[in-house]
Design a protein around this motif. Structure first.
Motif, PDB file in Angstrom:
ATOM      1  N   ILE A  21       0.834  -1.215   0.000  1.00  0.00           N
ATOM      2  CA  ILE A  21       0.000   0.000   0.000  1.00  0.00           C
ATOM      3  C   ILE A  21       0.867   1.263   0.000  1.00  0.00           C
ATOM      4  N   LEU A  22       1.835   1.313   0.921  1.00  0.00           N
ATOM      5  CA  LEU A  22       2.667   2.509   1.059  1.00  0.00           C
ATOM      6  C   LEU A  22       3.578   2.719  -0.145  1.00  0.00           C
ATOM      7  N   SER A  23       4.176   1.619  -0.647  1.00  0.00           N
ATOM      8  CA  SER A  23       5.127   1.760  -1.764  1.00  0.00           C
ATOM      9  C   SER A  23       4.419   2.211  -3.039  1.00  0.00           C
ATOM     10  N   VAL A  24       3.186   1.736  -3.258  1.00  0.00           N
ATOM     11  CA  VAL A  24       2.424   2.183  -4.433  1.00  0.00           C
ATOM     12  C   VAL A  24       2.117   3.677  -4.314  1.00  0.00           C
ATOM     13  N   GLY A  25       1.700   4.118  -3.122  1.00  0.00           N
ATOM     14  CA  GLY A  25       1.424   5.534  -2.901  1.00  0.00           C
ATOM     15  C   GLY A  25       2.644   6.400  -3.136  1.00  0.00           C
ATOM     16  N   VAL A  26       3.781   5.962  -2.600  1.00  0.00           N
ATOM     17  CA  VAL A  26       5.039   6.702  -2.795  1.00  0.00           C
ATOM     18  C   VAL A  26       5.402   6.725  -4.277  1.00  0.00           C
ATOM     19  N   GLY A  27       5.226   5.581  -4.939  1.00  0.00           N
ATOM     20  CA  GLY A  27       5.539   5.494  -6.364  1.00  0.00           C
ATOM     21  C   GLY A  27       4.690   6.428  -7.196  1.00  0.00           C
ATOM     22  N   ILE A  28       3.390   6.507  -6.900  1.00  0.00           N
ATOM     23  CA  ILE A  28       2.504   7.404  -7.651  1.00  0.00           C
ATOM     24  C   ILE A  28       2.947   8.854  -7.486  1.00  0.00           C
ATOM     25  N   LEU A  29       3.300   9.236  -6.260  1.00  0.00           N
ATOM     26  CA  LEU A  29       3.756  10.611  -6.006  1.00  0.00           C
ATOM     27  C   LEU A  29       5.048  10.910  -6.756  1.00  0.00           C
ATOM     28  N   ILE A  30       5.988   9.968  -6.728  1.00  0.00           N
ATOM     29  CA  ILE A  30       7.265  10.160  -7.431  1.00  0.00           C
ATOM     30  C   ILE A  30       7.027  10.255  -8.931  1.00  0.00           C
ATOM     31  N   GLY A  31       6.175   9.353  -9.457  1.00  0.00           N
ATOM     32  CA  GLY A  31       5.900   9.365 -10.884  1.00  0.00           C
ATOM     33  C   GLY A  31       5.205  10.626 -11.345  1.00  0.00           C
ATOM     34  N   ALA A  32       4.355  11.198 -10.490  1.00  0.00           N
ATOM     35  CA  ALA A  32       3.592  12.389 -10.863  1.00  0.00           C
ATOM     36  C   ALA A  32       4.442  13.652 -10.862  1.00  0.00           C
ATOM     37  N   ALA A 113      -6.521   1.024 -17.469  1.00  0.00           N
ATOM     38  CA  ALA A 113      -5.611   0.446 -18.467  1.00  0.00           C
ATOM     39  C   ALA A 113      -4.283   0.037 -17.832  1.00  0.00           C
ATOM     40  N   SER A 114      -3.798   0.860 -16.899  1.00  0.00           N
ATOM     41  CA  SER A 114      -2.549   0.530 -16.196  1.00  0.00           C
ATOM     42  C   SER A 114      -2.710  -0.763 -15.404  1.00  0.00           C
ATOM     43  N   PHE A 115      -3.866  -0.893 -14.754  1.00  0.00           N
ATOM     44  CA  PHE A 115      -4.139  -2.117 -13.985  1.00  0.00           C
ATOM     45  C   PHE A 115      -4.197  -3.340 -14.898  1.00  0.00           C
ATOM     46  N   LEU A 356       7.422 -12.609  -4.490  1.00  0.00           N
ATOM     47  CA  LEU A 356       7.559 -11.378  -5.283  1.00  0.00           C
ATOM     48  C   LEU A 356       6.507 -11.346  -6.390  1.00  0.00           C
ATOM     49  N   PHE A 357       6.314 -12.480  -7.080  1.00  0.00           N
ATOM     50  CA  PHE A 357       5.316 -12.540  -8.149  1.00  0.00           C
ATOM     51  C   PHE A 357       3.916 -12.245  -7.605  1.00  0.00           C
ATOM     52  N   ALA A 358       3.579 -12.864  -6.462  1.00  0.00           N
ATOM     53  CA  ALA A 358       2.271 -12.620  -5.843  1.00  0.00           C
ATOM     54  C   ALA A 358       2.154 -11.165  -5.399  1.00  0.00           C
ATOM     55  N   GLY A 359       3.244 -10.624  -4.856  1.00  0.00           N
ATOM     56  CA  GLY A 359       3.277  -9.222  -4.462  1.00  0.00           C
ATOM     57  C   GLY A 359       3.058  -8.298  -5.643  1.00  0.00           C
ATOM     58  N   PHE A 360       3.581  -8.687  -6.804  1.00  0.00           N
ATOM     59  CA  PHE A 360       3.397  -7.906  -8.022  1.00  0.00           C
ATOM     60  C   PHE A 360       1.908  -7.810  -8.377  1.00  0.00           C
ATOM     61  N   VAL A 361       1.199  -8.914  -8.237  1.00  0.00           N
ATOM     62  CA  VAL A 361      -0.247  -8.930  -8.494  1.00  0.00           C
ATOM     63  C   VAL A 361      -0.973  -8.020  -7.493  1.00  0.00           C
ATOM     64  N   ILE A 362      -0.640  -8.156  -6.224  1.00  0.00           N
ATOM     65  CA  ILE A 362      -1.291  -7.369  -5.168  1.00  0.00           C
ATOM     66  C   ILE A 362      -1.009  -5.877  -5.330  1.00  0.00           C
ATOM     67  N   VAL A 363       0.224  -5.555  -5.695  1.00  0.00           N
ATOM     68  CA  VAL A 363       0.621  -4.159  -5.922  1.00  0.00           C
ATOM     69  C   VAL A 363      -0.249  -3.526  -7.003  1.00  0.00           C
ATOM     70  N   ASN A 364      -0.507  -4.264  -8.085  1.00  0.00           N
ATOM     71  CA  ASN A 364      -1.335  -3.726  -9.166  1.00  0.00           C
ATOM     72  C   ASN A 364      -2.780  -3.527  -8.732  1.00  0.00           C
ATOM     73  N   ILE A 365      -3.272  -4.395  -7.847  1.00  0.00           N
ATOM     74  CA  ILE A 365      -4.637  -4.223  -7.316  1.00  0.00           C
ATOM     75  C   ILE A 365      -4.717  -2.945  -6.480  1.00  0.00           C
ATOM     76  N   PHE A 366      -3.726  -2.726  -5.634  1.00  0.00           N
ATOM     77  CA  PHE A 366      -3.705  -1.505  -4.815  1.00  0.00           C
ATOM     78  C   PHE A 366      -3.525  -0.265  -5.691  1.00  0.00           C
ATOM     79  N   MET A 367      -2.776  -0.412  -6.791  1.00  0.00           N
ATOM     80  CA  MET A 367      -2.598   0.711  -7.715  1.00  0.00           C
ATOM     81  C   MET A 367      -3.948   1.124  -8.311  1.00  0.00           C
ATOM     82  N   LEU A 368      -4.785   0.140  -8.657  1.00  0.00           N
ATOM     83  CA  LEU A 368      -6.113   0.421  -9.183  1.00  0.00           C
ATOM     84  C   LEU A 368      -6.966   1.149  -8.140  1.00  0.00           C
ATOM     85  N   ILE A 369      -6.956   0.640  -6.905  1.00  0.00           N
ATOM     86  CA  ILE A 369      -7.778   1.233  -5.832  1.00  0.00           C
ATOM     87  C   ILE A 369      -7.316   2.654  -5.512  1.00  0.00           C
ATOM     88  N   GLU A 370      -5.997   2.816  -5.290  1.00  0.00           N
ATOM     89  CA  GLU A 370      -5.468   4.139  -4.948  1.00  0.00           C
ATOM     90  C   GLU A 370      -5.630   5.116  -6.109  1.00  0.00           C
TER      91      GLU A 370
END
Length: 502
Positions: A21-32, A113-115, A356-370
């Motif tokens: 959850i936190l890393s996706v949020g940080v990533g979105i801020l950095i990317g933006a 589309a990103s998700f 890591l692979f499972a985490g990759f899937v979960i990260v994308n789900i949180f990316m969609l929600i956030e």
């Protein structure tokens, strides 16, 4: 199957969920934030992950990676300032939608589309890692040369108004890509005695100049917008079922493109985004909307660049060959954690890899929600008056350019490319084509010259190999397809007119 299920069980532990959850949020801020790339975000977080468990550390890095690639689309859509190079193609139609008061729809399209691109690229991680990694091994210098030629033919596709102006833009980009050290002889070329240019044109500074500083100059030239004349975001932050059906084929096509491009070392998300954009335009029933505000275009580039995240991890984990700059940084994170890329990751350390692979899937789900819940907040950026927006973009452009390598020279490069970008827009040329040529120029030149050196100058050696001929065929198809599709369209219209007359 046991390892896959156990991987999900470990990825769903409390600490790994919080890390996602936190890393996706940080990533979105950095990317933006323009100038702060995904690679920079991952590099900044590597020291923080030292004390974490290995699986948590890798999930954190992947979360920042995925979040940043998506986050770049936010400012690309709202203020035509790509947060990351991968979002350059998204800015073309995303900003046009914002000007039409459809910022929410554009952001929702980018998020969904990103998700789709990210989550489907996980399939290749699970099923095709060893097989697809072998394909990358078959690419030598000659294949990379023709890959770059294929990419350059896409310039004709991304040129919405004039193919000639698009090709001229590409030629300018190729000319600029020759600045720096000669890749074979090690001699400086066109550096004008500036040490800062010995490693070539600073790409991120050039990108910020072309897309951000040029926008500052254009906004400053126009009348400052009053508060009552702000862009209104009245549309819902969601897509209808019809719109979802419209973008789904495009997302699936771009996901395949992004996966393949991600597997090829050095290609990267920027190339995938432009390829996805080009193919979407080729197959679209609404070609006239491309460049003027098309959700298909936004979906195409975002699905493609996010599909690269899964694809680029394949050669990194199986061969130790980074698929792009971000995974090169992640490779360092792997080694720091005491993990050696290769067969051991799928045998001795399989429990970490599948977590890591499972985490990759979960990260994308949180990316969609956030992403969806944050769209309303992000959309407010488009309501800011130009009198506030101009100094903000100016400051971000300067700070972002300087932050790349703490170099004032990068800021000067950004200003120069800002002026170039201003005149490129004024003459209705294509800044996206310049960016594409800047990326592909060094790849093509190095591949060509290495091939000729190895084959003692034999030109015929450039036309050997199955992969070579496949790429040549794709290049010819890409170059002439606009003419072919135009003729087919005219023929279809003529037949339709005749049927109406009868």
């Amino acid at each position: 199957m046991n390892e896959v299920l156990m991987g999900f069980a470990r990825a769903l532990t409390f600490i790994n969920l919080i890390a996602s959850i936190l890393s996706v949020g940080v990533g979105i801020l950095i990317g933006a934030l323009p100038g702060l790339s995904a690679a920079m975000g991952v590099a900044l977080l590597i020291p923080i992950t030292f004390g974490m468990p290995k699986d948590t550390a890798l999930i954190t890095l992947v979360g920042v990676y995925c979040g940043a690639i998506f986050g770049g689309s936010i400012t690309a859509i709202l203020i035509r300032t790509p947060g990351t190079p991968a979002a350059a193609a998204t800015a073309i139609d995303g900003y046009e939608l914002t000007k039409q008061g459809k910022a929410g729809k554009a952001l929702a399209t980018a998020t969904i589309a990103s998700f789709i691109g990210g989550i489907l690229s996980a399939i290749s991680l699970y099923l095709f890692s060893p097989v697809l990694a072998k394909l990358a091994l078959r690419f030598g210098p000659i294949e990379y040369f023709w890959l770059s030629i294929f990419g350059l033919t896409i310039i004709a596709g991304v040129s919405s108004k004039s193919m000639i102006k698009g090709l001229l833009s590409g030629a300018l980009g190729l000319l600029l890509s020759t600045i720096g050290m000669d890749p074979m002889l090690g001699r400086p070329r066109f550096t004008f005695g500036q040490p800062a240019l010995l490693s070539g044109v600073p790409f991120t500074a050039a990108l910020i100049g072309l897309f951000s500083m040029s926008q500052v100059l254009i906004l400053a030239e126009n009348k400052i917008r009053e508060v009552g004349e702000m862009v209104k975001v009245d549309d819902k932050i969601m897509l209808s079922k019809e719109e979802l059906k419209e973008i789904l084929p495009t997302c699936l096509r771009s996901t395949v493109i992004g996966n393949i491009v991600g597997i090829l070392p050095g290609a990267g998300a920027s190339i995938a985004a432009f390829m996805g954009y080009n193919e979407a335009k080729r197959f679209s029933k609404k070609k006239e909307l491309f460049g003027k505000g098309s959700i298909e275009a936004v979906a195409a580039s975002e699905a493609a660049n996010n599909a690269v995240t899964g694809g680029s991890l394949i050669p990194t984990l199986t061969l130790g060959i980074p698929g792009e700059s971000v995974t090169a940084v992640m490779l360092g994170g792997l080694l720091i954690q005491g993990l050696q890329p290769g067969p051991d990751l799928f045998t001795t350390n399989a429990h970490i890899t599948y977590t890591l692979f499972a985490g990759f899937v979960i990260v994308n789900i949180f990316m969609l929600i956030e992403g969806l819940y944050g769209c309303m907040l992000f959309a407010k950026i488009s309501k800011v008056s130009d009198r506030i927006l101009i100094p903000i973009i100016f400051a971000l452009s300067v700070v972002g350019s300087y932050a790349i390598s703490n170099s004032v020279q990068d800021v000067f490069v950004m200003f120069v490319f800002g002026i170039i970008g201003y005149f490129v827009v004024k003459f209705e040329m294509n800044p996206a084509a310049i960016v594409l040529a800047l990326i592909l120029g060094p790849i093509g030149e190095t591949g060509l010259r290495r091939t000729l050196i190895m084959k003692h100058g034999d030109i015929g050696s450039l036309f050997t190999g199955t992969i070579t001929w496949v790429l040549i065929g794709l290049s010819l198809f890409s170059l002439f397809s606009p003419y072919i599709m135009e003729k087919l369209q005219k023929r279809g219209e003529e037949k339709a007119d005749l049927s109406l007359e009868n």
